[in-house]
Design an enzyme around this catalytic site. Structure first.
Site, PDB file in Angstrom:
ATOM      1  N   LYS A  13     -26.794   5.884 -10.800  1.00 55.78           N
ATOM      2  CA  LYS A  13     -26.800   7.063 -11.721  1.00 55.78           C
ATOM      3  C   LYS A  13     -25.111   7.614 -11.710  1.00 55.78           C
ATOM      4  O   LYS A  13     -24.709   8.106 -12.628  1.00 55.78           O
ATOM      5  CB  LYS A  13     -27.665   8.122 -11.442  1.00 55.78           C
ATOM      6  CG  LYS A  13     -29.111   7.970 -11.405  1.00 55.78           C
ATOM      7  CD  LYS A  13     -29.909   9.029 -11.054  1.00 55.78           C
ATOM      8  CE  LYS A  13     -29.515   9.778  -9.850  1.00 55.78           C
ATOM      9  NZ  LYS A  13     -30.114   9.012  -8.594  1.00 55.78           N
ATOM     10  N   ARG A  88     -34.933  17.460  -9.804  1.00 57.99           N
ATOM     11  CA  ARG A  88     -35.510  16.682  -9.108  1.00 57.99           C
ATOM     12  C   ARG A  88     -36.902  16.771  -8.720  1.00 57.99           C
ATOM     13  O   ARG A  88     -37.501  16.033  -8.129  1.00 57.99           O
ATOM     14  CB  ARG A  88     -34.847  16.711  -7.605  1.00 57.99           C
ATOM     15  CG  ARG A  88     -33.838  16.081  -7.042  1.00 57.99           C
ATOM     16  CD  ARG A  88     -33.688  14.936  -7.008  1.00 57.99           C
ATOM     17  NE  ARG A  88     -33.107  13.919  -5.866  1.00 57.99           N
ATOM     18  CZ  ARG A  88     -31.825  13.977  -5.809  1.00 57.99           C
ATOM     19  NH1 ARG A  88     -30.868  14.388  -6.791  1.00 57.99           N
ATOM     20  NH2 ARG A  88     -31.337  13.459  -4.751  1.00 57.99           N
ATOM     21  N   ARG A 128     -23.898   1.172   1.465  1.00 55.14           N
ATOM     22  CA  ARG A 128     -23.068   2.410   0.748  1.00 55.14           C
ATOM     23  C   ARG A 128     -22.539   3.275   1.969  1.00 55.14           C
ATOM     24  O   ARG A 128     -21.516   3.636   1.735  1.00 55.14           O
ATOM     25  CB  ARG A 128     -24.027   3.309  -0.005  1.00 55.14           C
ATOM     26  CG  ARG A 128     -23.215   4.305  -0.774  1.00 55.14           C
ATOM     27  CD  ARG A 128     -24.098   4.906  -2.030  1.00 55.14           C
ATOM     28  NE  ARG A 128     -25.066   5.913  -1.741  1.00 55.14           N
ATOM     29  CZ  ARG A 128     -25.958   6.434  -2.600  1.00 55.14           C
ATOM     30  NH1 ARG A 128     -25.542   6.318  -3.731  1.00 55.14           N
ATOM     31  NH2 ARG A 128     -26.689   7.216  -1.825  1.00 55.14           N
ATOM     32  N   ARG A 130     -23.314   6.144   3.360  1.00 57.68           N
ATOM     33  CA  ARG A 130     -23.176   7.701   3.560  1.00 57.68           C
ATOM     34  C   ARG A 130     -23.898   7.928   4.777  1.00 57.68           C
ATOM     35  O   ARG A 130     -24.976   7.456   5.316  1.00 57.68           O
ATOM     36  CB  ARG A 130     -23.762   8.210   2.144  1.00 57.68           C
ATOM     37  CG  ARG A 130     -22.717   9.314   1.843  1.00 57.68           C
ATOM     38  CD  ARG A 130     -23.295   9.614   0.252  1.00 57.68           C
ATOM     39  NE  ARG A 130     -24.799  10.138   0.239  1.00 57.68           N
ATOM     40  CZ  ARG A 130     -25.175  10.082  -0.901  1.00 57.68           C
ATOM     41  NH1 ARG A 130     -24.800   9.869  -2.156  1.00 57.68           N
ATOM     42  NH2 ARG A 130     -26.619  10.653  -1.155  1.00 57.68           N
ATOM     43  N   ARG A 141     -35.957   9.754   1.416  1.00 58.70           N
ATOM     44  CA  ARG A 141     -35.226   9.928   0.123  1.00 58.70           C
ATOM     45  C   ARG A 141     -36.166   9.309  -1.047  1.00 58.70           C
ATOM     46  O   ARG A 141     -36.316   9.695  -1.945  1.00 58.70           O
ATOM     47  CB  ARG A 141     -33.907   9.595  -0.008  1.00 58.70           C
ATOM     48  CG  ARG A 141     -33.088  10.735   0.840  1.00 58.70           C
ATOM     49  CD  ARG A 141     -31.817  10.348   1.186  1.00 58.70           C
ATOM     50  NE  ARG A 141     -30.756  10.288   0.107  1.00 58.70           N
ATOM     51  CZ  ARG A 141     -29.882   9.355  -0.444  1.00 58.70           C
ATOM     52  NH1 ARG A 141     -29.589   8.746   0.492  1.00 58.70           N
ATOM     53  NH2 ARG A 141     -29.448   9.440  -1.494  1.00 58.70           N
TER      54      ARG A 141
END
Ligand code: AMP
Length: 189
Positions: A13, A88, A128, A130, A141
Protein backbone atom coordinates in the site's frame (compact mmCIF):
# COMPACT_ATOMS: atom_id res chain seq x y z
CA UNK A 1 -9.38 12.32 -6.01
CA UNK A 2 -9.82 10.99 -2.48
CA UNK A 3 -8.84 7.39 -1.83
CA UNK A 4 -8.46 4.98 1.05
CA UNK A 5 -5.89 2.19 0.77
CA UNK A 6 -6.68 -0.92 2.75
CA UNK A 7 -4.63 -4.07 3.16
CA UNK A 8 -2.46 -6.13 5.48
CA UNK A 9 1.06 -5.05 6.41
CA UNK A 10 3.41 -5.83 3.52
CA UNK A 11 0.69 -5.59 0.85
CA UNK A 12 2.52 -2.74 -0.88
CA UNK A 13 0.00 0.00 0.00
CA UNK A 14 2.67 2.47 1.07
CA UNK A 15 4.77 2.10 -2.07
CA UNK A 16 1.73 2.35 -4.33
CA UNK A 17 0.27 5.29 -2.41
CA UNK A 18 3.54 7.13 -2.75
CA UNK A 19 3.73 6.54 -6.53
CA UNK A 20 0.08 7.39 -7.15
CA UNK A 21 0.08 10.38 -4.81
CA UNK A 22 2.97 11.87 -6.72
CA UNK A 23 1.43 11.13 -10.13
CA UNK A 24 -1.90 12.70 -9.20
CA UNK A 25 -0.36 15.55 -7.21
CA UNK A 26 -2.36 14.71 -4.11
CA UNK A 27 -1.45 14.27 -0.46
CA UNK A 28 -0.22 10.86 0.68
CA UNK A 29 -1.24 10.45 4.30
CA UNK A 30 0.39 7.43 5.97
CA UNK A 31 -0.59 7.27 9.63
CA UNK A 32 2.20 4.72 10.23
CA UNK A 33 4.84 7.10 8.78
CA UNK A 34 3.45 10.07 10.69
CA UNK A 35 3.45 8.09 13.92
CA UNK A 36 7.01 6.89 13.37
CA UNK A 37 8.09 10.50 12.75
CA UNK A 38 6.38 11.66 15.95
CA UNK A 39 8.07 8.86 17.84
CA UNK A 40 11.43 9.97 16.45
CA UNK A 41 10.71 13.59 17.39
CA UNK A 42 9.58 12.44 20.84
CA UNK A 43 6.36 14.44 20.70
CA UNK A 44 3.73 13.72 23.34
CA UNK A 45 1.77 11.66 20.82
CA UNK A 46 4.91 9.89 19.64
CA UNK A 47 5.81 8.87 23.17
CA UNK A 48 2.29 7.60 23.76
CA UNK A 49 2.27 5.65 20.49
CA UNK A 50 5.66 4.01 20.93
CA UNK A 51 4.76 0.95 22.99
CA UNK A 52 1.79 0.14 20.72
CA UNK A 53 3.91 0.37 17.57
CA UNK A 54 6.64 -1.73 19.12
CA UNK A 55 4.17 -4.47 20.01
CA UNK A 56 2.40 -4.37 16.67
CA UNK A 57 -0.84 -3.22 18.29
CA UNK A 58 -3.08 -0.41 17.13
CA UNK A 59 -2.36 3.01 18.62
CA UNK A 60 -5.41 4.44 20.44
CA UNK A 61 -7.99 5.92 18.05
CA UNK A 62 -7.86 9.33 19.78
CA UNK A 63 -4.17 9.78 18.88
CA UNK A 64 -4.61 8.63 15.29
CA UNK A 65 -7.76 10.71 14.76
CA UNK A 66 -5.93 13.85 15.87
CA UNK A 67 -3.21 13.23 13.30
CA UNK A 68 -5.70 12.50 10.51
CA UNK A 69 -7.71 15.59 11.38
CA UNK A 70 -4.58 17.76 11.12
CA UNK A 71 -3.71 16.29 7.75
CA UNK A 72 -7.17 16.57 6.22
CA UNK A 73 -7.50 20.21 7.25
CA UNK A 74 -4.21 21.20 5.58
CA UNK A 75 -4.69 23.46 2.52
CA UNK A 76 -2.92 20.85 0.33
CA UNK A 77 -5.61 18.32 1.20
CA UNK A 78 -8.10 20.29 -0.90
CA UNK A 79 -6.54 18.84 -4.07
CA UNK A 80 -7.18 15.31 -2.85
CA UNK A 81 -5.53 12.66 -0.75
CA UNK A 82 -4.73 9.00 -0.25
CA UNK A 83 -5.22 7.62 3.24
CA UNK A 84 -2.71 4.81 3.65
CA UNK A 85 -3.12 2.60 6.72
CA UNK A 86 -6.13 4.48 8.00
CA UNK A 87 -8.86 3.65 8.98
CA UNK A 88 -7.65 0.51 10.75
CA UNK A 89 -10.90 -0.43 12.48
CA UNK A 90 -14.64 0.14 12.12
CA UNK A 91 -14.65 2.79 14.82
CA UNK A 92 -12.03 4.89 12.98
CA UNK A 93 -14.04 4.48 9.77
CA UNK A 94 -17.13 5.85 11.50
CA UNK A 95 -15.24 8.82 12.93
CA UNK A 96 -13.74 9.52 9.50
CA UNK A 97 -17.22 9.65 7.93
CA UNK A 98 -18.32 12.15 10.57
CA UNK A 99 -15.16 14.19 10.17
CA UNK A 100 -15.55 14.50 6.40
CA UNK A 101 -19.20 15.41 6.74
CA UNK A 102 -18.39 18.02 9.36
CA UNK A 103 -15.73 19.58 7.19
CA UNK A 104 -18.16 19.79 4.27
CA UNK A 105 -15.39 18.03 2.38
CA UNK A 106 -16.68 15.50 -0.07
CA UNK A 107 -16.22 11.95 1.00
CA UNK A 108 -13.78 9.43 -0.46
CA UNK A 109 -14.29 8.28 -4.05
CA UNK A 110 -13.15 4.75 -3.43
CA UNK A 111 -11.56 2.29 -1.03
CA UNK A 112 -8.92 0.09 -2.61
CA UNK A 113 -8.14 -3.19 -0.91
CA UNK A 114 -4.80 -4.82 -1.72
CA UNK A 115 -4.92 -8.59 -1.46
CA UNK A 116 -1.76 -10.64 -0.96
CA UNK A 117 -1.46 -14.25 0.32
CA UNK A 118 -0.28 -14.43 3.94
CA UNK A 119 2.88 -16.46 3.15
CA UNK A 120 4.04 -13.79 0.74
CA UNK A 121 3.37 -11.06 3.29
CA UNK A 122 5.58 -12.66 5.89
CA UNK A 123 8.42 -13.12 3.39
CA UNK A 124 8.15 -9.50 2.25
CA UNK A 125 8.02 -8.13 5.79
CA UNK A 126 11.00 -10.14 6.94
CA UNK A 127 13.04 -8.57 4.15
CA UNK A 128 11.94 -5.02 5.01
CA UNK A 129 13.77 -4.93 8.33
CA UNK A 130 11.84 -2.18 10.12
CA UNK A 131 12.12 -2.29 13.94
CA UNK A 132 8.52 -3.51 14.14
CA UNK A 133 9.19 -6.22 11.54
CA UNK A 134 10.46 -8.91 13.93
CA UNK A 135 8.61 -12.20 13.66
CA UNK A 136 6.69 -11.86 16.91
CA UNK A 137 5.60 -8.28 16.24
CA UNK A 138 4.73 -9.26 12.69
CA UNK A 139 2.39 -11.95 13.96
CA UNK A 140 0.67 -9.36 16.15
CA UNK A 141 0.33 -6.94 13.28
CA UNK A 142 -1.21 -9.60 11.07
CA UNK A 143 -3.52 -10.65 13.91
CA UNK A 144 -4.62 -7.08 14.48
CA UNK A 145 -5.21 -6.78 10.73
CA UNK A 146 -7.44 -9.87 10.65
CA UNK A 147 -9.36 -9.02 13.81
CA UNK A 148 -9.74 -5.26 13.56
CA UNK A 149 -9.01 -4.07 10.02
CA UNK A 150 -10.33 -6.84 7.76
CA UNK A 151 -13.97 -6.20 8.83
CA UNK A 152 -13.62 -2.91 6.95
CA UNK A 153 -13.71 -4.87 3.71
CA UNK A 154 -17.37 -5.71 4.32
CA UNK A 155 -18.03 -2.27 5.76
CA UNK A 156 -16.97 -0.55 2.51
CA UNK A 157 -18.25 -3.27 0.24
CA UNK A 158 -21.74 -2.78 1.76
CA UNK A 159 -21.40 0.91 0.91
CA UNK A 160 -20.47 0.02 -2.69
CA UNK A 161 -17.16 1.81 -2.30
CA UNK A 162 -14.75 -1.11 -2.57
CA UNK A 163 -12.34 -2.10 -5.34
CA UNK A 164 -10.03 -5.06 -4.92
CA UNK A 165 -6.55 -5.16 -6.39
CA UNK A 166 -4.32 -8.20 -6.56
CA UNK A 167 -1.18 -7.05 -4.75
CA UNK A 168 0.69 -10.25 -5.52
CA UNK A 169 2.21 -8.95 -8.73
CA UNK A 170 5.24 -6.85 -9.61
CA UNK A 171 5.28 -3.28 -8.37
CA UNK A 172 4.75 -2.07 -11.96
CA UNK A 173 1.79 -4.39 -12.59
CA UNK A 174 0.08 -3.32 -9.37
CA UNK A 175 0.70 0.34 -10.26
CA UNK A 176 -0.87 -0.12 -13.68
CA UNK A 177 -3.89 -2.02 -12.27
CA UNK A 178 -4.33 0.87 -9.86
CA UNK A 179 -4.05 3.41 -12.64
CA UNK A 180 -6.89 1.69 -14.47
CA UNK A 181 -9.12 1.85 -11.39
CA UNK A 182 -8.33 5.55 -11.00
CA UNK A 183 -9.06 6.27 -14.68
CA UNK A 184 -12.47 4.63 -14.28
CA UNK A 185 -13.15 6.63 -11.15
CA UNK A 186 -12.25 9.87 -12.92
CA UNK A 187 -14.88 9.16 -15.58
CA UNK A 188 -17.51 9.05 -12.86
CA UNK A 189 -16.54 12.28 -11.10
P1 AMP B 1 2.01 0.92 9.17
O1 AMP B 1 3.19 1.74 8.76
O2 AMP B 1 0.74 1.38 8.50
O3 AMP B 1 2.25 -0.55 9.05
O4 AMP B 1 1.79 1.21 10.73
C1 AMP B 1 2.79 0.92 11.70
C2 AMP B 1 2.17 0.93 13.08
O5 AMP B 1 1.62 2.22 13.37
C3 AMP B 1 1.01 -0.04 13.29
O6 AMP B 1 1.45 -1.34 13.61
C4 AMP B 1 0.26 0.62 14.44
O7 AMP B 1 0.90 0.40 15.67
C5 AMP B 1 0.41 2.11 14.09
N1 AMP B 1 -0.71 2.60 13.24
C6 AMP B 1 -0.62 3.05 11.96
N2 AMP B 1 -1.82 3.45 11.50
C7 AMP B 1 -2.70 3.25 12.52
C8 AMP B 1 -4.10 3.44 12.68
N3 AMP B 1 -4.86 3.91 11.68
N4 AMP B 1 -4.65 3.12 13.89
C9 AMP B 1 -3.92 2.65 14.89
N5 AMP B 1 -2.60 2.41 14.81
C10 AMP B 1 -1.99 2.72 13.63
Amino acid sequence: MRLIFLGPPGAGKGTQASILGENLGILHISTGELLRQERKDKTERGVEAQSYIDQGALVPDRVVMEIVHEQLTKPEAKKGWILDGFPRNVSQAGVLDGLLMGMAQQTYNCVISFEVPEKVLIERLKKRGRTDDTLEVLRNRLKSYHEETAPLIDFYSDRKKLEIINGFMSRESVASALKEVVEDLKKNI
